[in-house]
Write an enzyme that holds these catalytic residues in place. Structure first.
Site, PDB file in Angstrom:
ATOM      1  N   ASP A  58      36.968 -27.289 -10.769  1.00  0.00           N
ATOM      2  CA  ASP A  58      36.365 -27.886  -9.572  1.00  0.00           C
ATOM      3  C   ASP A  58      36.949 -27.286  -8.301  1.00  0.00           C
ATOM      4  O   ASP A  58      37.254 -27.992  -7.339  1.00  0.00           O
ATOM      5  CB  ASP A  58      36.544 -29.406  -9.569  1.00  0.00           C
ATOM      6  CG  ASP A  58      35.615 -30.082  -8.544  1.00  0.00           C
ATOM      7  OD1 ASP A  58      34.609 -29.459  -8.160  1.00  0.00           O
ATOM      8  OD2 ASP A  58      35.931 -31.207  -8.120  1.00  0.00           O
ATOM      9  N   SER A  78      36.598 -34.825  -0.068  1.00  0.00           N
ATOM     10  CA  SER A  78      36.697 -33.818  -1.122  1.00  0.00           C
ATOM     11  C   SER A  78      36.898 -32.425  -0.537  1.00  0.00           C
ATOM     12  O   SER A  78      36.197 -32.005   0.397  1.00  0.00           O
ATOM     13  CB  SER A  78      35.425 -33.805  -1.983  1.00  0.00           C
ATOM     14  OG  SER A  78      35.620 -34.502  -3.171  1.00  0.00           O
ATOM     15  N   HIS A 110      32.310 -28.876  -6.297  1.00  0.00           N
ATOM     16  CA  HIS A 110      31.192 -29.811  -6.142  1.00  0.00           C
ATOM     17  C   HIS A 110      30.792 -30.007  -4.685  1.00  0.00           C
ATOM     18  O   HIS A 110      29.735 -30.558  -4.400  1.00  0.00           O
ATOM     19  CB  HIS A 110      31.503 -31.162  -6.812  1.00  0.00           C
ATOM     20  CG  HIS A 110      32.525 -32.007  -6.116  1.00  0.00           C
ATOM     21  ND1 HIS A 110      33.822 -32.109  -6.546  1.00  0.00           N
ATOM     22  CD2 HIS A 110      32.431 -32.818  -5.033  1.00  0.00           C
ATOM     23  CE1 HIS A 110      34.478 -32.945  -5.768  1.00  0.00           C
ATOM     24  NE2 HIS A 110      33.660 -33.386  -4.836  1.00  0.00           N
TER      25      HIS A 110
END
Length: 355
Positions: A183, A296, A153
């Protein structure tokens, strides 16, 4: 320490001294009066018995050996520490262009400062530009020629990817492979070589309560270090599979231009914005180390300096309701993809055959 210098301790006797040269007491030693005994005037025995030359030779030799051993131990430890502080990896470079990862020196194990010093050079900031805006995430260098692991993402839908090292040097990166179901994504820098790499650990050995360190670029603050513990294992976390999330904010990494940030689901509820229709769920490590938008793709690290997870989601209560455009930041509920999931997926990512 110069091992050629004289190591004889102060006061040690030379081994070439004549062991028989200790004279009996002379008359001058007794106030000028000869000693006369009832048995015929023999002088008294020496205050101590002379030792033989053979026995005296052993003492400085044994001492020299002991000092040499001690110096070897101290010298080895010092060399290791200096090598770590200078960023030098004394391990041999492997074949195929890969190098051994950076671990924490023995003297620094178990400290946040030691982990940060050792691993920070292998953590990068990722800027991903797309038609929806620009987002900021993090990544982990795993090969010296520039392979970097991050979240899908973070780079999903990106038209251009720019990576900034801890030194400030920037590179353009290309996507090697993505796995939206996990992911995960693998990108590679153009023209990079000799980079410091991270050591991938074993997430199956992680226990609740273990200390961890998180390194990333929250809100674009490169190289930010936070610490905490592993607070839970095997949490079901759901995130957007691509950039089709609400308002085009599927990347969710501090995107410029407003909108929801970092959408994901946990415990049957949606947080930080709508995840959209395309989602994926994975088992995550839960940590109370502070994670914020931009973390992230960064690293969750154990106290041996090994990567045990890829940070991927956070809980932010103020933005959990629909229509909220703000984020309160970390409240001590962060989630990371276990590193064993990454290791099992690396060949697929390198082949560009994501799920």
């Amino acid at each position: 320490m110069d091992m050629t210098e004289n190591l004889r301790p102060s006061g040690a006797h030379s081994t070439d001294q004549d062991p028989t040269s200790y004279p009996y007491a002379s008359p001058s030693a007794y106030d000028g009066t000869a000693y006369n005994s009832a048995a015929g005037g023999y002088p008294p025995p020496p205050a101590y018995a002379p030792t033989t030359g053979r026995r005296k030779a052993k003492r400085p030799v044994a001492l020299l050996a002991a000092v040499a051993i001690a110096a070897g131990v101290i010298g080895g430890g010092t060399a290791t520490l200096v090598g770590q502080l200078n960023g030098q990896d004394s391990a041999a470079t492997g074949s195929g262009g890969a190098v051994n990862g950076t671990t924490v020196s023995q003297s620094s194990k178990g400290t946040v400062a030691g982990v940060a010093e050792a691993v920070s050079p292998a953590i990068v900031e990722i800027g991903a530009a797309s038609s929806a805006g620009k987002s900021t995430g993090s990544g982990v260098v795993i090969t010296e020629d520039g392979e970097i692991v991050t979240n899908n993402h973070v780079i999903s839908g990106a038209q251009q990817i720019q990576v900034t090292l801890s030194t400030g040097k920037t590179y353009t990166a290309d996507v090697m492979g993505t796995d939206p179901d996990k992911d995960l994504a693998l990108i590679k820098l153009r023209g990079a070589s000799g980079l410091k790499t991270a050591t991938l650990g074993d997430s199956s050995k992680v226990k609740v309560g273990e200390e961890v360190v998180a390194i990333g670029s929250p809100e674009g603050l490169t190289g930010t270090v936070t610490s905490g513990i592993v607070s839970a294992l095997d949490r079901d976390v759901t995130v957007a599979k691509d950039d089709s999330g609400s308002s085009g904010q599927g990347q969710g990494q501090g995107r410029q231009g407003g909108g929801q940030e970092w959408p994901f689901e946990f415990g049957g509820q949606q947080f930080n914005g709508d995840t959209g229709e395309e989602t994926t769920t994975y088992k995550a490590l839960q940590t109370d180390a502070s994670l914020n938008p931009g973390n992230s793709g960064g690293a969750l690290i154990n106290m041996n300096g090994e990567i045990i997870g890829i940070n991927s989601a956070m809980y932010s209560p103020s933005s959990s309701s629909a229509g909220s455009g703000s984020s309160a930041g970390s409240v001590g509920l962060g989630f990371a993809i276990p590193v064993n999931t990454l290791k099992a997926d690396l060949d697929t990512l390198r082949a560009g055959n994501g799920s």
